[in-house]
Scaffold this active site. Structure first.
Site: not given
Lengths: 127, 389
Positions: B201, B151, B71-72, B237, B179, B324
């Site tokens: 994925h 997302n 996706g990126t 490839t 998503q 965090c």
């Protein structure tokens, strides 16, 4: 990511709550991440910290640092406690991940504030 | 201990049928599809079959599908490729404040190349306003990139309304549908988009493979230089096992979208309703216009990472928009863009359900999470003050 010590203190934090009829109270908030800690202490003969309790809003590192710090200062004199730094707390925890080091600041800073509060109250009572 | 995986927005488990389809391409079918000999020809056939499957799944033509590493890369190729191809036409790009970093950070990089970028704000539900979009359009606008489904909070963007504007104004529209595939119907004709990114994925396919749909006639400059693969737009490839896996996975994921969505919606709503009973819990994102498997909630007076770790100890996998967990000390840009105060963003938790989740999984989370929240709240000085106030 976290040491076993951190996870142990996060799972079973020591000294949670507020000391009844406390002698000093320290509150510390991190402007960077929003964590907050409130610490209360009771100081006995020979300026020894005989009771300490904390309440913390924060991540596992913040909670574990708070808990570890209370364990470290219990039974110490306020002079010894004032010498304690955030690095001592982090070291005792077996280290903290770099982005989490500021969480241990919270614990040492709240402790120092609670001692300052105690000393102020003592001075006010004496005068 | 029971294990419950509710982090399907991060990644999904590869479907057994997908893995079976891939394995021969790691063994005897190892050829390079660019080779003329029989070893090459047989995998070339598989490559084109996968392309047909991907095209069919989103109502595109096979020649409009370009395989990428995920996706990126598809997002990068879309934004960089179109912006540079149309540089002579204009220098303005429109995107939203809640895009994935694969779009947001590329847009920021394009600013350094001299493009002007409008980052559209969103409402409290994380939704872009088509009116605000229209107002942002200038004579210089060449490209827009607005995601189909968020997302983090699962909010569905009004892409059809936005594409009506981009078509009218002659602007190229890209959507990140990473998503969305398999969770909601995705039809490039109906959406009216010119480019669309997807990643295998996220729909029970393998990692490291994705695709960019590029409507016929849309100019995209290459970002990577090399050989002639993927019509020279994306040289290198081909990842044949991955591409075959993507083809099988998208075929399975889109075979019965309404059925899967109904299953996920039922579980999601049960989860949300159950968790709301804890008290001082807020649902983030749009109440209806959201991904069927997304439940993003904020638990007041507790911090997200503490929640996540406590859940993990009970075998439950979720994610959080808390600072965090970000490593950056800043809470999620999506939650902040929705106008959420820092402290609420800190206590956010995302459960993203997938096809393998069951009602028992939901019941288990509803059994363990209230105790966790109560334990953390009992430790929190903020909770005490909250109750007093």
């Amino acid at each position: 990511m976290y040491s076993e010590k951190v996870m142990d203190h996060f799972k079973n934090p020591r000294n949670v709550g507020e000391v009844k009829d406390y002698h000093g109270k320290g509150e510390m908030g991190s402007t960077r991440c929003g964590d907050t800690m409130v610490l209360t202490i009771k100081v006995g003969e020979g300026e020894v910290i005989e009771d300490v309790k904390f309440q913390t809003f924060g991540c596992a590192a913040a909670i574990a640092s708070s808990s570890m710090m209370t364990e470290m200062v219990l039974g110490k004199t306020i002079q010894e406690a004032l010498a304690m730094t955030n690095n001592h707390v982090a070291e005792a925890l077996g280290g903290l991940p770099a982005p989490k080091m500021h969480c241990s600041n919270l614990a040492a800073d709240a402790l120092h504030k609670a001692i300052e509060d105690y000393l102020k109250r003592k001075e006010a009572a004496a005068s | 201990m029971r294990k419950v995986y509710m982090d399907n927005g991060a990644t999904t488990q590869v479907d057994e049928q997908v893995l079976e389809a891939m394995l021969p391409f790691y063994r005897e079918l190892f050829g390079n599809p660019s080779s003329l000999h029989s070893f090459g020809r047989e995998v070339k056939k598989a490559l084109e079959e996968a392309r047909e499957k991907a095209a069919l799944a989103i109502n595109a033509r096979p020649e409009e599908i370009y395989f990428t590493s995920g996706g990126t890369e598809a997002d990068n190729l879309a934004v960089q490729g179109v912006a540079r191809a149309l540089k002579k036409k204009g220098n303005h790009i429109i995107t939203s404040a809640v895009e994935h970093h694969a779009v947001l950070d590329v847009c920021k990089a394009m600013e350094e190349e001299g493009f002007k970028v409008t980052f559209l704000p969103v409402d409290e539900y994380g939704m872009v306003s088509p009116e605000a979009f229209r107002e942002a359009v200038t004579e210089e606008t060449i490209l827009a990139s607005i995601m189909l489904a968020n997302n983090e909070v699962g909010t569905l963007q009004p892409i059809e309304e936005i594409s009506a504007i981009t078509r009218e104004k002659g602007i190229v529209l890209h959507t990140d549908a990473v998503q969305a595939i398999g969770n909601i119907p995705v039809d490039v004709g109906q959406l009216g988009v010119d480019l669309l990114s997807l990643a295998a994925h996220k729909f029970n396919g393998p990692k490291g493979v994705g695709a960019l749909y590029v409507r016929r006639g849309t100019q995209v400059n290459k970002v990577t230089y090399g050989g002639g693969q993927e019509k020279k737009v994306r040289p290198g490839t081909e990842n044949i096992p991955g591409i075959v896996g993507l083809g099988k996975a998208i075929e399975l994921a889109t075979a019965d979208v309404p059925g899967k969505a109904a299953h996920l919606t039922f579980l999601r709503d049960k989860l949300i309703q159950g968790l709301m009973k804890i008290g001082d819990v807020k649902l983030n994102g749009h109440p209806e216009k959201r991904l069927p498997g997304n439940a993003n909630l904020s638990f007041a007076f507790v911090e997200g990472e503490s929640l996540l770790l406590s859940l993990d100890m009970k075998g439950v996998a979720a994610s959080s928009g808390s600072a965090c967990t970000s490593g950056s000390l800043e809470p999620s840009h999506v939650l902040l863009a929705m106008g959420m105060p820092h402290e609420t963003a800190h206590g956010s938790l995302r459960f993203s359900l997938g096809k393998y989740n069951t009602e028992e999984d939901v019941d288990y989370v509803l059994e363990v999470l209230p105790e966790i929240v109560e334990r953390l709240r009992s430790m929190s000085p903020v909770a005490r003050r909250g109750k007093q106030g």
